[in-house]
Motif scaffolding. Structure first.
Motif, PDB file in Angstrom:
ATOM      1  N   TYR A 130      35.843  29.457  25.490  1.00 40.95           N
ATOM      2  CA  TYR A 130      35.236  27.861  25.245  1.00 40.95           C
ATOM      3  C   TYR A 130      35.610  27.515  23.884  1.00 40.95           C
ATOM      4  O   TYR A 130      34.842  26.953  23.170  1.00 40.95           O
ATOM      5  N   TYR A 163      46.751  34.919  20.841  1.00 43.21           N
ATOM      6  CA  TYR A 163      46.072  34.914  22.332  1.00 43.21           C
ATOM      7  C   TYR A 163      45.925  36.221  23.083  1.00 43.21           C
ATOM      8  O   TYR A 163      46.824  36.915  23.411  1.00 43.21           O
ATOM      9  N   ARG A 164      44.796  36.491  23.083  1.00 38.51           N
ATOM     10  CA  ARG A 164      44.271  37.738  23.561  1.00 38.51           C
ATOM     11  C   ARG A 164      45.242  38.934  22.914  1.00 38.51           C
ATOM     12  O   ARG A 164      45.655  39.785  23.771  1.00 38.51           O
ATOM     13  N   SER A 239      38.649  38.253  33.172  1.00 34.08           N
ATOM     14  CA  SER A 239      39.853  37.777  33.418  1.00 34.08           C
ATOM     15  C   SER A 239      40.909  38.963  33.634  1.00 34.08           C
ATOM     16  O   SER A 239      40.936  39.726  32.520  1.00 34.08           O
ATOM     17  N   ASN A 243      46.442  34.010  30.697  1.00 35.72           N
ATOM     18  CA  ASN A 243      47.010  32.607  30.963  1.00 35.72           C
ATOM     19  C   ASN A 243      48.654  32.536  30.703  1.00 35.72           C
ATOM     20  O   ASN A 243      48.658  32.595  29.523  1.00 35.72           O
ATOM     21  N   GLU A 279      44.619  30.557  42.747  1.00 38.10           N
ATOM     22  CA  GLU A 279      44.056  29.867  43.819  1.00 38.10           C
ATOM     23  C   GLU A 279      44.945  29.130  44.830  1.00 38.10           C
ATOM     24  O   GLU A 279      44.757  29.200  45.977  1.00 38.10           O
ATOM     25  N   GLN A 297      35.915  32.225  40.705  1.00 35.67           N
ATOM     26  CA  GLN A 297      37.029  32.231  39.580  1.00 35.67           C
ATOM     27  C   GLN A 297      38.012  33.157  40.034  1.00 35.67           C
ATOM     28  O   GLN A 297      37.755  34.599  39.907  1.00 35.67           O
ATOM     29  N   ALA A 298      39.241  32.745  40.548  1.00 36.72           N
ATOM     30  CA  ALA A 298      40.235  33.349  40.906  1.00 36.72           C
ATOM     31  C   ALA A 298      40.886  34.494  40.050  1.00 36.72           C
ATOM     32  O   ALA A 298      41.480  35.406  40.302  1.00 36.72           O
TER      33      ALA A 298
HETATM   34  N1  EPU Z   1      40.895  27.218  37.815  1.00 38.27           N
HETATM   35  C1  EPU Z   1      41.135  26.984  39.070  1.00 38.27           C
HETATM   36  N2  EPU Z   1      40.810  27.997  40.224  1.00 38.27           N
HETATM   37  C2  EPU Z   1      40.166  28.999  39.633  1.00 38.27           C
HETATM   38  C3  EPU Z   1      39.812  29.314  37.941  1.00 38.27           C
HETATM   39  C4  EPU Z   1      40.199  28.338  37.510  1.00 38.27           C
HETATM   40  O1  EPU Z   1      41.891  26.119  39.724  1.00 38.27           O
HETATM   41  O2  EPU Z   1      39.713  30.105  40.415  1.00 38.27           O
HETATM   42  C5  EPU Z   1      41.355  26.244  36.957  1.00 38.27           C
HETATM   43  C6  EPU Z   1      40.232  25.417  36.363  1.00 38.27           C
HETATM   44  O3  EPU Z   1      39.811  24.333  37.011  1.00 38.27           O
HETATM   45  C7  EPU Z   1      40.737  24.881  35.169  1.00 38.27           C
HETATM   46  C8  EPU Z   1      41.464  26.082  34.651  1.00 38.27           C
HETATM   47  O4  EPU Z   1      41.897  26.581  35.561  1.00 38.27           O
HETATM   48  O5  EPU Z   1      41.501  23.668  35.061  1.00 38.27           O
HETATM   49  C9  EPU Z   1      40.788  26.938  33.569  1.00 38.27           C
HETATM   50  O6  EPU Z   1      39.643  27.465  34.039  1.00 38.27           O
HETATM   51  P1  EPU Z   1      38.497  27.929  33.133  1.00 38.27           P
HETATM   52  O7  EPU Z   1      38.033  27.021  32.100  1.00 38.27           O
HETATM   53  O8  EPU Z   1      37.521  28.695  33.902  1.00 38.27           O
HETATM   54  O9  EPU Z   1      39.189  29.160  32.263  1.00 38.27           O
HETATM   55  P2  EPU Z   1      40.265  30.066  32.457  1.00 38.27           P
HETATM   56  O10 EPU Z   1      41.457  29.979  31.736  1.00 38.27           O
HETATM   57  O11 EPU Z   1      40.221  30.582  33.646  1.00 38.27           O
HETATM   58  C10 EPU Z   1      39.931  31.412  30.252  1.00 38.27           C
HETATM   59  C11 EPU Z   1      39.617  32.658  29.642  1.00 38.27           C
HETATM   60  C12 EPU Z   1      38.090  33.336  29.900  1.00 38.27           C
HETATM   61  C13 EPU Z   1      37.235  32.427  29.309  1.00 38.27           C
HETATM   62  C14 EPU Z   1      37.393  30.820  29.858  1.00 38.27           C
HETATM   63  C15 EPU Z   1      36.619  29.806  29.079  1.00 38.27           C
HETATM   64  C16 EPU Z   1      41.645  33.897  29.805  1.00 38.27           C
HETATM   65  C17 EPU Z   1      42.667  34.837  30.325  1.00 38.27           C
HETATM   66  N3  EPU Z   1      40.398  33.578  30.234  1.00 38.27           N
HETATM   67  O12 EPU Z   1      39.733  31.340  31.373  1.00 38.27           O
HETATM   68  O13 EPU Z   1      37.838  34.580  29.300  1.00 38.27           O
HETATM   69  O14 EPU Z   1      35.794  32.556  29.327  1.00 38.27           O
HETATM   70  O15 EPU Z   1      38.636  30.547  29.493  1.00 38.27           O
HETATM   71  O16 EPU Z   1      37.022  29.730  27.640  1.00 38.27           O
HETATM   72  O17 EPU Z   1      42.081  33.326  28.900  1.00 38.27           O
HETATM   73  C18 EPU Z   1      37.957  36.997  29.742  1.00 38.27           C
HETATM   74  O18 EPU Z   1      38.917  36.886  28.932  1.00 38.27           O
HETATM   75  O19 EPU Z   1      37.576  37.852  30.402  1.00 38.27           O
HETATM   76  C19 EPU Z   1      37.485  35.759  30.157  1.00 38.27           C
HETATM   77  C20 EPU Z   1      36.514  35.628  31.130  1.00 38.27           C
END
Ligand code: EPU
Length: 339
Positions: A130, A163-164, A239, A243, A279, A297-298
């Motif tokens: 976040y 990043y990570r 995750s 990304n 997804e 959360q895929a």
């Molecule tokens: N999205 C999809 N489908 C899904 C999941 C996500 O289309 O199943 C899209 C969402 O709609 C959005 C985008 O992907 O447009 C980003 O999704 P989200 O904000 O949920 O964040 P994320 O990129 O999936 C990253 C971190 C998380 C962290 C969140 C919030 C990485 C690898 N993961 O996830 O970290 O909580 O942002 O900042 O960078 C972790 O590292 O274990 C972790 C949970």
């Protein structure tokens, strides 16, 4: 301190994978850690240092010594009228540490609420969520150099955060044990970071216009609880993939075919959300055997039945990598440490 043999690790990894360690020891001080590392019977064994076990996938039994770092303690030092230096030992639970800081009204870590794991592993992958990463408040960490068993201090620059990513995942891999981490936090005049879309909408839902750091934490907790599975209920390691960041040129080509692809441009590079790619390949919520991609959360792979082996989870992740590569030509990289 005792060294146990054929020790079950199911409760020591958040995937809940049923593997064992040939030897296992829990250490509660640096002296104990050094003592065990100098021990003639154990000094030649392969070593694995375990924190909260929240970013690890065991694909087999560990044929060596697993050391659980049970170093505890938090100390504070006033830096100036607005800042405080807070030091936490490696074995402190991350979320409890964040909550401790919020109780004291120390700001800077609230966006990182509810991340599983321990303080000691937080610099390894520069945990982030976040709009915040630990590098934003990190000052230094104390480490044990495994070559000479001396304690050293790494400042932010030396940690080479990305990043990570950090030195501890690159050339420093396996060479240091993190013992304590120091953060510079605000004690008043906090800067709240609410620009991340999900936080904004959660605060609106709660009808909060000027949030306190405690309210930001509450919003983050609500968001995480609404879509990330609780490892205590269903095994997972957050995750599973990073990304991917791809060259702008490549992105523009893929975008022609998939114009709706979410993207975060940064100079000549573009970050695309792995969760979206996964997804789109039809994996969200899909289960094969004991393993599934989380239905909300895929990007999170779950031990759906509780009986998955690490190998099964690893093979599932390979299938995801292959199908994303086929459809988008983008290579996903695993974020979780594979043992
Ligand atoms: N999205 C999809 N489908 C899904 C999941 C996500 O289309 O199943 C899209 C969402 O709609 C959005 C985008 O992907 O447009 C980003 O999704 P989200 O904000 O949920 O964040 P994320 O990129 O999936 C990253 C971190 C998380 C962290 C969140 C919030 C990485 C690898 N993961 O996830 O970290 O909580 O942002 O900042 O960078 C972790 O590292 O274990 C972790 C949970």
């Amino acid at each position: 301190m005792t060294i146990q043999e054929n020790f079950p690790l199911k409760n020591y990894n958040t995937f809940g994978v049923n593997v064992s360690a040939k030897y296992f020891a829990e250490v509660s001080s640096v002296e104990e850690l050094v003592e065990i590392l100098k021990n003639d019977n154990t000094s030649t064994l392969p070593l694995l240092f375990l924190g909260g076990g929240s970013n690890i996938l065991f694909t087999k039994d560990f044929d060596g010594l697993v050391i659980q770092l049970h170093l505890k303690g938090i100390s504070e030092e006033i830096l100036d009228e607005n800042h405080v230096l807070v030091k936490a030992k490696a074995g402190e639970n991350w979320h409890k540490f964040v909550q401790f800081c919020l109780t004291k009204n120390y700001g800077g870590l609230e966006n990182l609420s509810l991340i599983p794991g321990n303080v000691g592993t937080s610099p390894m992958q520069n945990i982030g969520a976040y709009g915040t990463e630990i590098k934003d408040t990190f000052v230094s960490c104390k480490v044990l150099n495994l070559e000479n068993l001396e304690v050293e201090v790494f400042d932010k620059e030396k940690c080479r955060f990305g990043y990570r990513d950090s030195i501890f995942k690159q050339e420093g891999k396996g060479k240091y044990v993190i013992l304590e981490v120091a953060f510079k936090l605000t004690s008043k005049n906090h800067t709240v970071r609410t620009d991340y879309g999900a936080i904004k909408s959660e605060l609106e839902k709660l009808s909060i216009a000027n949030p306190t750091i405690q309210e930001v934490s509450k919003a983050v907790i609500n968001i995480r609880q609404s879509k990330l599975p609780d490892p205590k209920v269903i095994g997972n390691a957050g995750s599973f993939f990073k990304n991917p960041t791809i060259p702008l040129e490549q992105f523009l080509k893929v975008q022609k075919k998939f114009p709706e692809m979410p993207n975060y441009p940064n100079g000549n590079w573009v970050k695309v959300p792995a969760g979206w790619l996964i997804e789109q390949c039809g994996w969200k919520g899909k289960q094969i055997g004991n393993v599934a991609s989380h239905e909300l959360q895929a990007l999170v792979i779950v031990n759906k039945t509780g009986n998955a082996s690490g190998k099964e989870i690893y093979e599932f992740s390979t299938m995801i990598i292959d199908s994303v590569k086929d459809k988008f030509g983008i290579e996903l990289e695993r974020e979780v440490n594979i043992i």
